[in-house]
Design an enzyme around this catalytic site. Structure first.
Site, PDB file in Angstrom:
ATOM      1  N   ASN A 468      22.585  12.995  68.910  1.00  0.00           N
ATOM      2  CA  ASN A 468      22.436  12.833  70.357  1.00  0.00           C
ATOM      3  C   ASN A 468      21.225  13.610  70.856  1.00  0.00           C
ATOM      4  O   ASN A 468      20.722  14.509  70.185  1.00  0.00           O
ATOM      5  CB  ASN A 468      23.692  13.324  71.095  1.00  0.00           C
ATOM      6  CG  ASN A 468      23.872  14.828  71.020  1.00  0.00           C
ATOM      7  OD1 ASN A 468      24.399  15.359  70.038  1.00  0.00           O
ATOM      8  ND2 ASN A 468      23.438  15.541  72.058  1.00  0.00           N
ATOM      9  N   CYS A 469      20.724  13.238  72.046  1.00  0.00           N
ATOM     10  CA  CYS A 469      19.728  14.038  72.741  1.00  0.00           C
ATOM     11  C   CYS A 469      20.378  14.509  74.039  1.00  0.00           C
ATOM     12  O   CYS A 469      21.594  14.685  74.091  1.00  0.00           O
ATOM     13  CB  CYS A 469      18.438  13.254  72.985  1.00  0.00           C
ATOM     14  SG  CYS A 469      18.619  11.833  74.061  1.00  0.00           S
ATOM     15  N   ALA A 470      19.624  14.688  75.098  1.00  0.00           N
ATOM     16  CA  ALA A 470      20.186  15.270  76.319  1.00  0.00           C
ATOM     17  C   ALA A 470      21.198  14.360  76.990  1.00  0.00           C
ATOM     18  O   ALA A 470      22.172  14.823  77.576  1.00  0.00           O
ATOM     19  CB  ALA A 470      19.073  15.601  77.301  1.00  0.00           C
ATOM     20  N   ARG A 472      21.840  10.780  75.582  1.00  0.00           N
ATOM     21  CA  ARG A 472      22.129   9.565  74.814  1.00  0.00           C
ATOM     22  C   ARG A 472      22.852   9.862  73.504  1.00  0.00           C
ATOM     23  O   ARG A 472      22.540  10.813  72.804  1.00  0.00           O
ATOM     24  CB  ARG A 472      20.835   8.818  74.480  1.00  0.00           C
ATOM     25  CG  ARG A 472      19.998   8.479  75.671  1.00  0.00           C
ATOM     26  CD  ARG A 472      18.756   7.711  75.252  1.00  0.00           C
ATOM     27  NE  ARG A 472      17.593   8.226  75.946  1.00  0.00           N
ATOM     28  CZ  ARG A 472      16.360   7.769  75.785  1.00  0.00           C
ATOM     29  NH1 ARG A 472      16.138   6.788  74.954  1.00  0.00           N
ATOM     30  NH2 ARG A 472      15.359   8.301  76.447  1.00  0.00           N
TER      31      ARG A 472
END
Length: 523
Positions: A468-470, A472
């Protein structure tokens, strides 16, 4: 290859999540230790100053140790197994690499054109990493070494050794292999990197001399690369590495704060390169204009529902600087609008730069206030009033342009969808389907959401890996043809899904770390 690049970009964002609080801490600490703002209360000999200086120096931790932080954090998203152990391996081998570099250059620095007697920083090409005097390879070197360690970890961690060598298995074996691998890596680094540094210095000169054009192109690409998940790769070297200023724009600007706060000169006169961090203006002013256009053009019977959707995601963009929830509401139904959005964002950033308004403006209102408005308002309030005026004018431009294009081309933006195109009953249908199978649906909304996401991605057997990112949930699938479309993911309660081949990015929002944990538990 694109999947790997996207996964790398998402993993690289892991340490960036710490910068918001670190930036606030530095901003507040600078405010209360600047004599030009606080008067005699902040004199260096006062107890007030000394106490707040403790706070300020703690806030510098993240920015002072960026290469180390990136080296340790990359395995969190890239290691295929035992991520925590891989982080430890990355740390020790990264330090080992720099000890090798230090010793090679101390003994044979002249051969490689490096003078180890120089002070670190400036044009010396040297830096201090964990008290080791070494080549200043910044974030790039940290990511490269960490990437090598991750490969070794994925390849050798499960290697089975004879029983009498059992104590050398696992992380110890990875360290043993990595120790010998780091020797040629260090030799390659001292042979190549000084030449790369010359190229970096030349690039710095070009970017600085490009003026408004350089600012425009950079900010356009920063927005335009968001759909591909590659924008982190674009801006990170500028923000956190030595591409345009020593130590990266974040750290460089923060160190300038006391000097800027005590002066009435133009913000741009201190650091014109800070125009590269202007993406936050589009987040605050542009997303607001876009949201107003969506609400204005929504069908009358859907305006209430659209308002409930737009309010939280617009505030998220304004306050936190996280734009994916609002941008992905129109990215795939109207990609032309997103191109216009990127063009307007670049134009707004360039206009601010031409007006002399620069600083750390890449995040939302919290970051902009802590690193700009709060410590600098006293002597620079006129420029910040001008910033607000320019921003509001562009909010109006966004609104007019978006409204015109939406109506002209009948884009199916929020509130304008044809009812038959979206399965609004997906949650209910999912529950009915589970009941028909004799499977219970969880009472926990996060578990239920993850179950529906998993169903939309073809089930757990179709999942290759997840990170994951911030905002998504990034998932690589084995067979993309059995996965659901964007409409399905919006209908189950997410903000949509970006698809690039087998790479799926489900837009969750700021609670994505928790959702990832639940999602992984279902696997």
């Amino acid at each position: 290859m694109m999947q790997k690049i996207q996964k790398f970009g998402g993993a690289m964002f892991t340490p960036v999540l710490l910068f918001a609080f670190a930036g606030v801490s530095v901003g507040i600490g600078t405010l209360f230790t600047t004599e030009a703002i606080m008067g005699s209360l902040a004199a260096p000999t006062s107890m007030w100053y000394k106490c707040w200086n403790v706070f300020l120096q703690g806030g510098w931790t993240v920015f002072n140790q960026l290469p180390l932080l990136f080296a340790v954090s990359l395995p969190i998203g890239m290691a295929k197994k035992q991520n925590a152990r891989c982080c430890m391996e990355a740390l020790v081998l990264y330090l080992t690499f720099h000890y090798f570099v230090n010793t090679i250059l101390t003994q044979w620095g002249g051969v490689f054109g490096v003078d180890m007697s120089q002070e670190v920083g400036g044009s010396s090409g040297l830096a201090m990493i964990a008290s080791i005097k070494t080549l200043d390879m910044g974030m790039i070197g940290a990511l490269a070494v960490s990437g090598v360690v991750i490969y070794l970890h994925n390849r050798f961690y499960d290697t089975e050794l004879p029983e009498w060598l059992g104590s050398f298995s696992g992380s110890t074996f990875v360290f043993m292999v990595g120790f010998f691998v780091m020797i040629p890596v260090a030799v390659l680094a001292v042979a190549v990197w000084p030449k790369v540094q010359l190229g970096i210095f030349a690039f710095q000169g070009f970017v600085k001399s490009a003026g408004a054009l350089g600012i425009w192109v950079f900010n356009f690409l920063e927005r335009a690369l968001i759909p591909f998940g590659l924008h982190h790769l674009m801006y990170s070297p500028f923000y956190y590495d030595n591409v345009v200023v020593p130590g990266g724009l974040y750290a460089y600007w923060a160190k300038l704060l006391p000097q800027i706060a005590a002066s009435t000169a133009s913000l741009k006169s201190f650091c014109p390169e800070a125009g590269f961090t202007a993406s936050g203006f589009a987040k605050m002013f542009g997303c607001t204009g876009a949201a107003l256009a969506f609400y204005n053009t929504a069908k009358p019977e859907k305006k209430k529902k659209v308002f409930a959707l737009l309010l939280p995601i617009t505030l998220t963009a304004i306050v936190c600087g996280v734009t994916e929830p609002i941008e992905f509401t129109f990215l795939f139904v109207a990609p032309g609008l997103f191109v216009v959005h990127a063009l307007l964002a670049a134009t707004l950033a360039t206009t601010m730069w031409l007006a002399g308004i620069v600083g750390i403006n890449s995040g939302g209102l919290i970051e902009i206030a802590s690193l700009n408005l709060i410590p600098l308002m006293r002597n620079h309030w006129q420029q910040y009033i001008l910033m607000l005026v320019i921003g509001l004018i562009f909010t109006g431009i966004w609104f007019v342009v978006f409204r015109f294009l939406i109506l002209k081309f009948d884009f199916k933006t929020p509130g304008r969808e044809d009812d038959e195109e979206i399965e609004f009953g997906s949650k209910e249908k999912f529950r009915e389907k589970q009941a028909a199978k004799g499977q219970a649906v969880s009472d926990d909304p996060d578990v239920e959401l993850c179950q529906m996401i998993l169903e939309g991605l073809g089930g757990k057997d179709n999942i290759a890996d997840v990170t994951n990112c911030a905002t998504r949930l990034r998932v690589n699938v084995k067979d993309e043809t059995i996965c659901k479309n964007d409409a399905y993911f919006k209908a189950i309660g997410t903000h949509g899904c970006s698809v690039n081949g087998k790479a799926f990015q489900v837009i969750i929002g700021l609670k994505v770390p928790k959702i990832r944990e639940v999602f992984e538990s279902l696997l």
